[in-house]
Scaffold this active site. Structure first.
Site, mmCIF file in Angstrom:
data_model
loop_
_atom_site.group_PDB
_atom_site.id
_atom_site.type_symbol
_atom_site.label_atom_id
_atom_site.label_comp_id
_atom_site.label_asym_id
_atom_site.label_seq_id
_atom_site.Cartn_x
_atom_site.Cartn_y
_atom_site.Cartn_z
ATOM 1 N N SER A 109 0.844 -1.205 0.000
ATOM 2 C CA SER A 109 0.000 0.000 0.000
ATOM 3 C C SER A 109 0.868 1.239 0.000
ATOM 4 O O SER A 109 2.003 1.229 0.503
ATOM 5 C CB SER A 109 -0.900 0.023 1.242
ATOM 6 O OG SER A 109 -1.535 1.267 1.393
ATOM 7 N N TYR A 143 -2.273 -0.145 10.290
ATOM 8 C CA TYR A 143 -2.335 -0.613 8.902
ATOM 9 C C TYR A 143 -1.071 -0.214 8.146
ATOM 10 O O TYR A 143 -0.470 -1.018 7.427
ATOM 11 C CB TYR A 143 -3.581 -0.040 8.235
ATOM 12 C CG TYR A 143 -3.818 -0.506 6.817
ATOM 13 C CD1 TYR A 143 -4.409 -1.741 6.562
ATOM 14 C CD2 TYR A 143 -3.485 0.296 5.727
ATOM 15 C CE1 TYR A 143 -4.648 -2.174 5.264
ATOM 16 C CE2 TYR A 143 -3.720 -0.124 4.426
ATOM 17 C CZ TYR A 143 -4.304 -1.363 4.196
ATOM 18 O OH TYR A 143 -4.531 -1.778 2.905
#
Length: 326
Positions: free
Chosen positions: A221, A234
């Site tokens: 990501s 995250y």
């Protein structure tokens, strides 16, 4: 002489102010134009742009409930047997990026096994889409954070589809925490066990069944590169996935197994409407230079490229960002 010098200085100052005024006028016009400009559209078809309908869905998120529906079928993408005769296992393959990857893998000639948590309706829709491409597809429900399930998923894939050539680690848990001190142990633990343990356990189970020419593709990501202040846990896992990718690639070189990662920016999938508040979902992706989120079908070709020994035989340990112009 002094008078002439002063005149020259005044003329220079007047010239600089004239240039400044011209730039100020241009800047103002450009800002007004930018406010009214639409999102960048550079694909074969027009993709949805913010604002989206306000919505907030319960975890784990169901693609069938998202409005507008994520675009995954890539109707203008033509397969060319890049993955002919191969077998892929995709975690989180029921929806979002995983679904789009499954469809394109099938279009390139691969059979596909899909792992998912509880989203049976989404998984059945993905299975039907894969089979419509002429490929075999099996569904394997379960929790990737558990080592026993990962071992079972790999064994079932090999038993029913005959091999395992490509592993796509894609399943993820994400939910924001505005204040760091509000991030609970349970929340933190769930994120790490899904996003890190899941990738580790699945790769460990898969490698003994892989041969030279096989590959592992991890979904990272942009948050693993830049961080995100409301996604501390995250971001931490995605940075860890990038490091895991680089380290594991070196470890598996002698086996002839390539390991790479794709690091997307905002993508319109069930992950985000189930993570953000409804008002934030409405503007999802609007802050990217392209002023919109990616659709899953715009990300999936990168997985095909990295999985194919025809395209990426000399590529391992790489992190491929697809972030909309950041």
């Amino acid at each position: 002489m002094a008078t002439a010098s002063k005149r020259s200085a005044r003329e220079e100052a007047d010239k600089q102010r004239k240039i400044q005024k011209g730039v100020d006028t241009t800047d103002a016009a450009n800002k007004n134009q930018a406010k009214g400009s639409s999102a960048m559209q550079a694909g074969a078809r027009k993709y949805p742009e913010p604002p989206f309908p306000k919505q907030h869905h319960a975890k784990p998120g169901h693609e069938s409930e998202i409005d507008p529906a994520p675009l995954y079928d890539a109707p203008y993408y033509r397969g060319s047997e890049k993955l002919k005769g191969m077998v892929a296992l995709i975690t989180g393959g029921d929806s979002g990026i995983g679904r789009a990857v499954a469809v394109l893998f099938a279009r390139e000639g691969a059979d596909v096994a899909i792992c998912y948590l509880t989203e049976t309706t989404d998984a059945e829709a993905t299975k039907a889409a894969v089979e419509a491409e002429g490929a075999r597809c099996i569904l394997i429900p379960g929790d990737v954070s558990e080592a026993a399930f990962c071992a079972k998923a790999v064994e079932e894939t090999v038993k029913k589809l005959g091999a395992l050539d490509i592993l796509v680690n894609n399943a993820a848990f994400q939910i924001h925490s505005t204040k760091f001190e509000d991030l609970t142990d349970e929340h933190f633990d769930t994120t790490l066990k899904t996003n890190l343990y899941g990738y580790f356990h699945m790769a460990k189970a898969a490698v003994p069944h892989m041969k030279k020419g096989s590959s592992i593709i991890n979904t990272g990501s942009v948050t693993g590169i830049d961080g995100s202040k409301e996604l501390v846990d995250y971001s931490m896992t995605k940075g860890g996935i990038h490091a895991f990718t680089r380290a594991l690639s070196g470890n598996l070189i002698e086996k002839g197994i390539r390991v790479n990662a794709v690091a997307p920016g905002p993508v319109w999938t069930p992950l985000n409407p189930s993570e953000k508040e409804a008002t934030d979902v409405a503007q999802f992706g609007a802050k990217t230079p392209m002023k919109r989120p990616a659709q899953p079908e715009e990300i999936a070709p990168a997985y095909v490229f990295l999985a194919s020994p025809h395209c990426a035989s000399y590529i391992t340990g790489e992190i491929l960002p697809i972030v909309g112009g950041y």
